[in-house]
Design an enzyme around this catalytic site. Structure first.
Site, PDB file in Angstrom:
ATOM      1  N   SER A 132      53.329 -15.202  31.535  1.00 33.03           N
ATOM      2  CA  SER A 132      52.330 -15.671  32.474  1.00 33.03           C
ATOM      3  C   SER A 132      51.134 -16.282  31.752  1.00 33.03           C
ATOM      4  O   SER A 132      51.034 -16.239  30.516  1.00 33.03           O
ATOM      5  CB  SER A 132      51.867 -14.517  33.363  1.00 33.03           C
ATOM      6  OG  SER A 132      51.138 -14.990  34.475  1.00 33.03           O
ATOM      7  N   SER A 157      50.011 -18.638  22.719  1.00 34.73           N
ATOM      8  CA  SER A 157      49.510 -19.507  21.644  1.00 34.73           C
ATOM      9  C   SER A 157      48.892 -18.693  20.512  1.00 34.73           C
ATOM     10  O   SER A 157      49.048 -19.025  19.334  1.00 34.73           O
ATOM     11  CB  SER A 157      48.485 -20.494  22.207  1.00 34.73           C
ATOM     12  OG  SER A 157      49.080 -21.340  23.169  1.00 34.73           O
ATOM     13  N   PRO A 194      54.332 -23.458  28.448  1.00 31.44           N
ATOM     14  CA  PRO A 194      53.196 -23.147  29.324  1.00 31.44           C
ATOM     15  C   PRO A 194      53.494 -21.996  30.268  1.00 31.44           C
ATOM     16  O   PRO A 194      54.618 -21.798  30.719  1.00 31.44           O
ATOM     17  CB  PRO A 194      52.977 -24.453  30.091  1.00 31.44           C
ATOM     18  CG  PRO A 194      54.291 -25.156  30.037  1.00 31.44           C
ATOM     19  CD  PRO A 194      54.914 -24.775  28.730  1.00 31.44           C
ATOM     20  N   LEU A 242      61.413 -53.296  58.740  1.00 26.29           N
ATOM     21  CA  LEU A 242      60.778 -52.355  59.661  1.00 26.29           C
ATOM     22  C   LEU A 242      61.395 -52.437  61.047  1.00 26.29           C
ATOM     23  O   LEU A 242      62.021 -53.442  61.415  1.00 26.29           O
ATOM     24  CB  LEU A 242      59.277 -52.652  59.753  1.00 26.29           C
ATOM     25  CG  LEU A 242      58.431 -52.400  58.497  1.00 26.29           C
ATOM     26  CD1 LEU A 242      57.031 -52.974  58.690  1.00 26.29           C
ATOM     27  CD2 LEU A 242      58.365 -50.920  58.174  1.00 26.29           C
ATOM     28  N   LYS A 294      65.796 -57.489  62.752  1.00 30.43           N
ATOM     29  CA  LYS A 294      67.070 -57.334  62.028  1.00 30.43           C
ATOM     30  C   LYS A 294      68.268 -57.540  62.953  1.00 30.43           C
ATOM     31  O   LYS A 294      69.166 -58.336  62.660  1.00 30.43           O
ATOM     32  CB  LYS A 294      67.159 -55.923  61.402  1.00 30.43           C
ATOM     33  CG  LYS A 294      66.092 -55.610  60.390  1.00 30.43           C
ATOM     34  CD  LYS A 294      66.284 -54.229  59.790  1.00 30.43           C
ATOM     35  CE  LYS A 294      66.232 -53.117  60.841  1.00 30.43           C
ATOM     36  NZ  LYS A 294      64.948 -53.056  61.553  1.00 30.43           N
ATOM     37  N   SER A 340      66.989 -48.670  56.808  1.00 31.83           N
ATOM     38  CA  SER A 340      67.322 -48.234  55.436  1.00 31.83           C
ATOM     39  C   SER A 340      66.092 -48.301  54.541  1.00 31.83           C
ATOM     40  O   SER A 340      65.978 -49.172  53.680  1.00 31.83           O
ATOM     41  CB  SER A 340      68.468 -49.055  54.849  1.00 31.83           C
ATOM     42  OG  SER A 340      68.267 -50.438  55.002  1.00 31.83           O
TER      43      SER A 340
END
Length: 643
Positions: free
Chosen positions: A40, A46, A120, A482, A487, A555
């Site tokens: 933790s 370190s 870390p 859109l 389309k 899509s």
């Protein structure tokens, strides 16, 4: 003046040269231990590594002077040196007082060489911990003696075990802050042992330490005479490295590249992942299945009589066989498996969640293939070890899911029945196909039985034959834009023009498909991805029939449009971007969808609360503010027919 060869100077030089040579020989043959420190935040990882570097005399005088100056500047607990500053090299780490990246350090002692990864502790950077653990032989799990076993302690222990680390050290740190209490130490060890047993860690070494004071690091501490076990450095120098176990496995070498410097030499270079090999050994090339024998083992230093796991070599074969990058040269009588569907554990490492059904790159050894991940079976609560239902995987979550590759890959289960791990052919990473960022790491459990039972059936009537019968070239014309961009209107006009010209076409409209094939799908990102995948598969089958297939779908994601393009032969996929500004699309809102979305009554609506990724390089771009639908249709037909 020339030196007297019989004099003391010559003898001294000779002795020094012999000592140096002996030292280099000894150093060259030392074993290498890779280990990580994890736990933790602020458990002292370190500081511990800094202490190990200091005690092993791996700090130069100028580094030590700079360290002493930095220690005085930042201020420590009355001590002259803050060992954590040796490792926390990033400025952000020093400012925050935490480690946010994986820091690798090298040091050696008289007995062994070491590479240590300081990983870390913060949950946000768990992905960095996985990176460090992926190549480690040993993990030091640090626990603050004042806090005991925490959630991140459990998380890192679970991950260390998951990636196959079998040597675990429980280092109970900061014992100086609990008056070197044996009772505190025993309580923490008992607590950790209970959790470790639940996740399959059968054995570990517990050591009470103080990285700050140096207790039980390189020398036994007088402050803890009750500790009869090893000190940390002694254990690191003497622990058995599991890498030797790879030598006893069947021979495998993933081919990294084909070495062809001239017409007289053809070798296959790579790192031997398991087993041993000698000239004359029979081998099998997977997945082609071709067999041959080893002619020679070539290295820069000369040919070898034998090579083993961990060595990089070039193998030449007695026969000309199909073998390229991604192939695996293996023992002829015990080759690895191939499959295209698997169950796997996945550690998600990206800020954006997993999108089930999306196509990612899977990299396993030297193989890279497209893969889609199904909705997770469950995610693991690392604190309770409960299996929780989930629709996706978020950052740092660990789950189990099924995945399917676009073609069979050669693999070995990450963990076999004898609990031996095979990370090279059992561990993989997932890569985003758009950003090229690594988004996950995973471990293959097994191939799904259905992947072994389903085979592609060869047909006598080919797609070329069907297309020739229709006197046309198959195409998939993919309209994207859109809602309200036009389309369906333009696609319908193209369909009518092709029909009048006696072309065989079929229009797959987004709304129409959702009444049948995709009526079970909603409008979440995951459902949109599955919607496009299904339509892409149908479009591919229709193109195999020789048709010109028109599709009109929002899509919204570039990744899925690229996925459909990859299904088709080169030149058969035509992406048509119906480029309409959002404001114009809203003005054409004949269905009232934008108004509902603006009012909050329609969730996940593209352009409002769900993103749209416009094509960066479409095959055709239609600006509906500059041309009529009829003009757009004419332009598309001319492109398709090559006029």
């Amino acid at each position: 003046m020339a030196a007297n060869n019989d004099g003391p100077a010559y003898q001294t030089d000779t002795l020094i040269a012999q000592d140096i040579d002996a030292y280099l020989q000894t150093h060259q043959h030392k074993t290498m231990l890779r280990f990580i420190t994890c736990g933790s935040v602020d458990d002292g990882k370190s500081t511990l590594i800094g202490r190990l570097l200091y005690d092993s005399k791996m700090i130069f005088e100028d580094q030590l002077a700079a360290l002493e100056a930095d220690s005085k500047r930042v201020g420590t607990q009355g001590q002259e040196i803050d060992f954590a500053l040796l490792v926390d090299g990033l400025a952000a780490e020093r400012e925050q007082g935490i480690t946010i990246d994986v820091a690798y350090r090298f040091f050696n002692t008289e007995k062994r060489k070491f590479i240590v990864a300081d990983t870390p502790g913060h949950e946000q950077y768990t992905r960095n911990m996985v990176t460090g653990a992926s190549t480690a032989d040993l993990a030091i799990i640090l626990v603050d003696a004042r806090k005991g076993v925490l959630v991140q302690t459990r998380r890192h222990s679970y991950l260390a075990n998951l990636v196959g680390i079998r040597n675990i050290v429980l280092a109970v740190n900061k014992m100086d802050l609990v008056d070197y209490s044996e009772e505190v130490f025993r309580t923490i060890v008992a607590d950790y042992r209970q959790f470790a047993a639940q996740i399959g860690i059968e054995d570990f070494v517990a050591i009470p330490i103080s990285g700050f004071k140096g207790d039980n690091i390189a020398a036994r501490s007088d402050n803890m005479p009750w500790h009869a076990g090893p000190v940390l450095m002694d254990h690191l120098e003497t622990v058995e490295i599991a890498a030797d176990a790879d030598i006893g496995k069947p021979f495998r070498m993933p081919v990294q590249w084909v070495n062809r410097p001239n017409l007289d030499f053809r070798g296959f270079s790579g790192l031997i992942s398991a087993g041993t090999v000698k000239p004359g050994d029979p081998v099998r090339i997977v997945p082609s299945g071709k067999t041959s024998t080893i002619r020679s083992i070539v290295t820069f230093a000369g040919d070898l009589d034998e090579a083993q796991a961990g060595q990089s070599v070039t193998l030449t074969l007695a026969d000309e066989v199909d073998c390229s990058r991604g192939s695996v040269i293996a023992a002829a009588d015990n080759p690895p498996q191939t499959a295209d569907q698997f169950e796997a554990s996945i550690v998600w490492m990206a800020d954006e969640p997993l999108l089930p059904g999306r196509s990612y790159w899977l990299k396993l050894a030297t193989q890279t293939v497209a893969v889609s991940v199904h909705e997770p079976k469950y995610v693991v609560d690392v604190d309770t070890l409960d299996h929780l239902a989930a629709k996706t995987l978020e950052l740092n979550e660990i789950g189990v899911a099924e995945l399917a590759t676009e073609k069979p890959i050669t693999f070995v289960p990450f963990r076999d029945e004898e609990d031996r791990v095979s990370p090279t052919l059992g561990g993989f990473i997932l890569i985003d196909r758009i950003t090229n960022q690594t988004v996950a790491a995973g471990m293959l459990h097994f191939a799904l039985r259905r992947s072994q039972n389903v085979h592609w059936q060869a047909l006598d009537i080919t797609r070329e034959t069907r297309a020739a019968l229709k006197n046309q070239a198959p195409r998939v014309v993919w309209f994207t834009g859109l809602s309200g961009s036009g389309k369906s209107t333009i696609a319908n006009l193209v369909d009518k023009r092709l029909n009048r010209m006696n072309r065989h076409s079929f229009l797959l409209d987004g709304d129409n498909v959702r009444h049948g094939l995709n009526k079970d799908l909603g409008f979440t990102d995951a459902d949109r991805i599955e919607n496009v995948r299904r339509v892409g598969e149908v479009a591919r089958l229709m193109s195999d029939a020789g048709l010109i297939v028109l599709t009109a779908f929002i899509s919204p994601f570039q990744a899925e449009r690229n996925m459909v393009r990859s299904m088709m032969a080169d030149g058969e996929f035509v992406e048509v971007f119906i480029d309409t500004p959002l404001a114009v699309a809203e003005e054409r809102d004949t269905k009232g969808l934008y108004a509902k979305a603006r009012a909050g009554n329609l969730k996940n609506f593209t352009g409002i609360d769900s993103p749209y990724e416009p094509p960066q390089a479409p095959d055709i771009r239609i600006d509906t503010t500059a041309m009529t639908p009829e003009e757009a249709a004419d332009m598309i037909v001319e492109h398709l027919l090559g006029w």
